[in-house]
Design an enzyme around this catalytic site. Structure first.
Site, PDB file in Angstrom:
ATOM      1  N   LYS A 153      -8.585  -0.388   1.373  1.00  0.00           N
ATOM      2  CA  LYS A 153      -9.357  -0.716   2.574  1.00  0.00           C
ATOM      3  C   LYS A 153      -9.650   0.517   3.430  1.00  0.00           C
ATOM      4  CE  LYS A 153      -7.862  -5.554   3.067  1.00  0.00           C
ATOM      5  NZ  LYS A 153      -7.052  -5.630   1.831  1.00  0.00           N
ATOM      6  N   ILE A 154      -8.642   1.368   3.644  1.00  0.00           N
ATOM      7  CA  ILE A 154      -8.855   2.560   4.466  1.00  0.00           C
ATOM      8  C   ILE A 154      -9.702   3.575   3.715  1.00  0.00           C
ATOM      9  CG2 ILE A 154      -7.716   4.492   5.612  1.00  0.00           C
ATOM     10  CD1 ILE A 154      -5.320   2.640   6.113  1.00  0.00           C
ATOM     11  N   SER A 232      -2.167   9.482   5.852  1.00  0.00           N
ATOM     12  CA  SER A 232      -1.481   8.367   5.196  1.00  0.00           C
ATOM     13  C   SER A 232       0.033   8.467   5.359  1.00  0.00           C
ATOM     14  CB  SER A 232      -1.859   8.318   3.712  1.00  0.00           C
ATOM     15  OG  SER A 232      -1.310   7.178   3.095  1.00  0.00           O
ATOM     16  N   ARG A 233       0.703   9.237   4.529  1.00  0.00           N
ATOM     17  CA  ARG A 233       2.141   9.449   4.616  1.00  0.00           C
ATOM     18  C   ARG A 233       2.450  10.905   4.302  1.00  0.00           C
ATOM     19  NH1 ARG A 233       1.935   5.503   7.039  1.00  0.00           N
ATOM     20  NH2 ARG A 233       3.106   3.543   6.827  1.00  0.00           N
ATOM     21  N   GLU A 262       8.928  13.852   9.466  1.00  0.00           N
ATOM     22  CA  GLU A 262       8.574  13.498  10.844  1.00  0.00           C
ATOM     23  C   GLU A 262       9.594  12.587  11.514  1.00  0.00           C
ATOM     24  OE1 GLU A 262       5.587   9.750  10.802  1.00  0.00           O
ATOM     25  OE2 GLU A 262       4.798  11.525   9.798  1.00  0.00           O
ATOM     26  N   HIS A 294       1.123  11.289  14.039  1.00  0.00           N
ATOM     27  CA  HIS A 294       1.028   9.972  13.421  1.00  0.00           C
ATOM     28  C   HIS A 294       0.331   8.977  14.354  1.00  0.00           C
ATOM     29  CE1 HIS A 294       3.131   7.432  10.104  1.00  0.00           C
ATOM     30  NE2 HIS A 294       1.998   6.851  10.473  1.00  0.00           N
ATOM     31  N   GLN A 295      -0.862   9.351  14.795  1.00  0.00           N
ATOM     32  CA  GLN A 295      -1.581   8.523  15.768  1.00  0.00           C
ATOM     33  C   GLN A 295      -2.853   7.903  15.208  1.00  0.00           C
ATOM     34  OE1 GLN A 295      -2.578  12.166  18.314  1.00  0.00           O
ATOM     35  NE2 GLN A 295      -4.434  10.948  18.627  1.00  0.00           N
ATOM     36  N   ALA A 296      -3.108   8.055  13.920  1.00  0.00           N
ATOM     37  CA  ALA A 296      -4.370   7.578  13.360  1.00  0.00           C
ATOM     38  C   ALA A 296      -4.567   6.079  13.585  1.00  0.00           C
ATOM     39  CB  ALA A 296      -4.455   7.905  11.868  1.00  0.00           C
TER      40      ALA A 296
END
Length: 332
Positions: A153-154, A232-233, A262, A294-296
């Site tokens: 989806k992303i 993503s990660r 993180e 990590h704000q996406a």
């Protein structure tokens, strides 16, 4: 019943309290769930956690001993949860299977454009009234090649934006996405995608099979002037190897919203402390690297959907229903 929510950001708290209002009492904590904080949950049947919570064996045992029965994680990813241990302890675990893919896809493009057009450097200069253009030259993206690793989806949302830019589309995934094919995407082997792409963006989950998907060998396959984006990660990229490539002068730009170490760093203020992570400290010194925390996913739309689904997960648990969001079902 009071629900204990760990790792709640200031912007999230009023949204969580509003959505839970009239259903369950909720207590929001800004501290993250770790071995040091797990005892706070004693007496709470339901605990809600954030993506950077430590849900390894030690924490899970402490939660179970304290009476916790449901862990409702406010994220899609669950690589931080030892599901086997949770099952053995009789803990139910649920996550958010879906939220706005546009939040992450749009932010990935924000990072790509920021490093391509040197936005951070330009902004810092103009704050000092330095209006030179030296070192700020970017590239048109139209006609260039974008490689999308992961076309769920992303990845699909990211691809649609790339199509709007008029880019050549390359994709890599276990299964081809028909929507991406309709946009003109060509699926190729990972090595070819890396070798031919001007821009590479990661949109795959972190699993044992995808850890360090971009290792030293894969990074060396990429073009010297490529742009790399990871929203993503963090564990998808071998950060030590990435720093080595950057030190060698490779890559036009790197945009990272995630970092493999993180946990314990992101989402908190470390500005008055000495950060002992030498790799992260080195990363942020490169002028062609932009690192965000990590704000996406962090939009009103996405966070609202995440909280709404978390509430539904709680209701499903209390009312004995099962949904696709359940990773570990209630013990029978």
């Amino acid at each position: 019943m009071e629900i204990l929510a760990f790792g709640v950001q200031a912007d999230e708290k009023p949204l969580i309290e509003k959505v839970f209002s009239g259903l369950h009492d909720v207590r929001c904590l800004d501290v993250f769930l770790t071995e040091d904080t797990a005892r706070i949950a004693a007496g709470h049947e339901i605990v809600s956690t954030s993506v950077n919570a430590d849900l390894g064996e030690g924490v899970l045992r402490t939660l179970a001993a304290g009476g916790t029965k449901l862990i409702a994680q406010r994220s899609t990813g669950f690589n931080n949860i030892d599901l086997d241990v949770a099952e053995r302890l009789g803990l139910t675990v649920a996550r958010v299977s879906y939220y706005s893919p546009y939040s992450v896809a749009e932010f990935a493009w924000t990072l790509a454009m920021a490093v391509n057009r040197r936005i951070v450097r330009a902004s810092n200069r103009t704050r000092d009234f330095d209006f030179r253009l030296d070192g700020l030259m970017g590239r048109d993206l139209r006609g260039r090649t974008v490689g999308v690793l992961g076309t769920g989806k992303i990845g699909e949302a990211f691809t649609r934006i790339a199509h709007g830019f008029g880019m050549r589309l390359l994709g890599w995934d276990l299964a081809e996405n028909p929507a991406c094919l309709e946009l003109g995407m060509q699926y190729v082997e990972k090595e070819r995608l890396l070798a031919e792409s001007d821009l590479v963006s990661l949109h795959v989950p972190l699993l044992p099979a995808t850890r360090h998907l971009l290792d030293a060998a894969a990074l060396r396959t990429m073009r010297d002037d490529a742009i790399l984006v990871n929203s993503s990660r963090g564990g998808l990229v071998d950060t030590d190897a990435l720093v080595a490539e950057l030190r060698a002068g490779r890559f036009t730009g790197v945009g990272l919203d995630v970092y493999e170490a993180e946990a314990g760093l992101f989402f908190v203020d470390r500005s008055l402390e000495v950060v002992e992570d030498d790799i992260l400290a080195r990363l942020v010194t490169f002028p062609n690297v932009v690192v965000t925390s990590h704000q996406a996913y962090y939009t009103v739309d996405a966070v609202g959907q995440i909280i709404g689904t978390t509430v539904q997960n709680v209701l499903d648990y209390t009312e004995g229903r099962h949904s696709e969001n359940v990773l570990v079902p209630a013990a029978s």
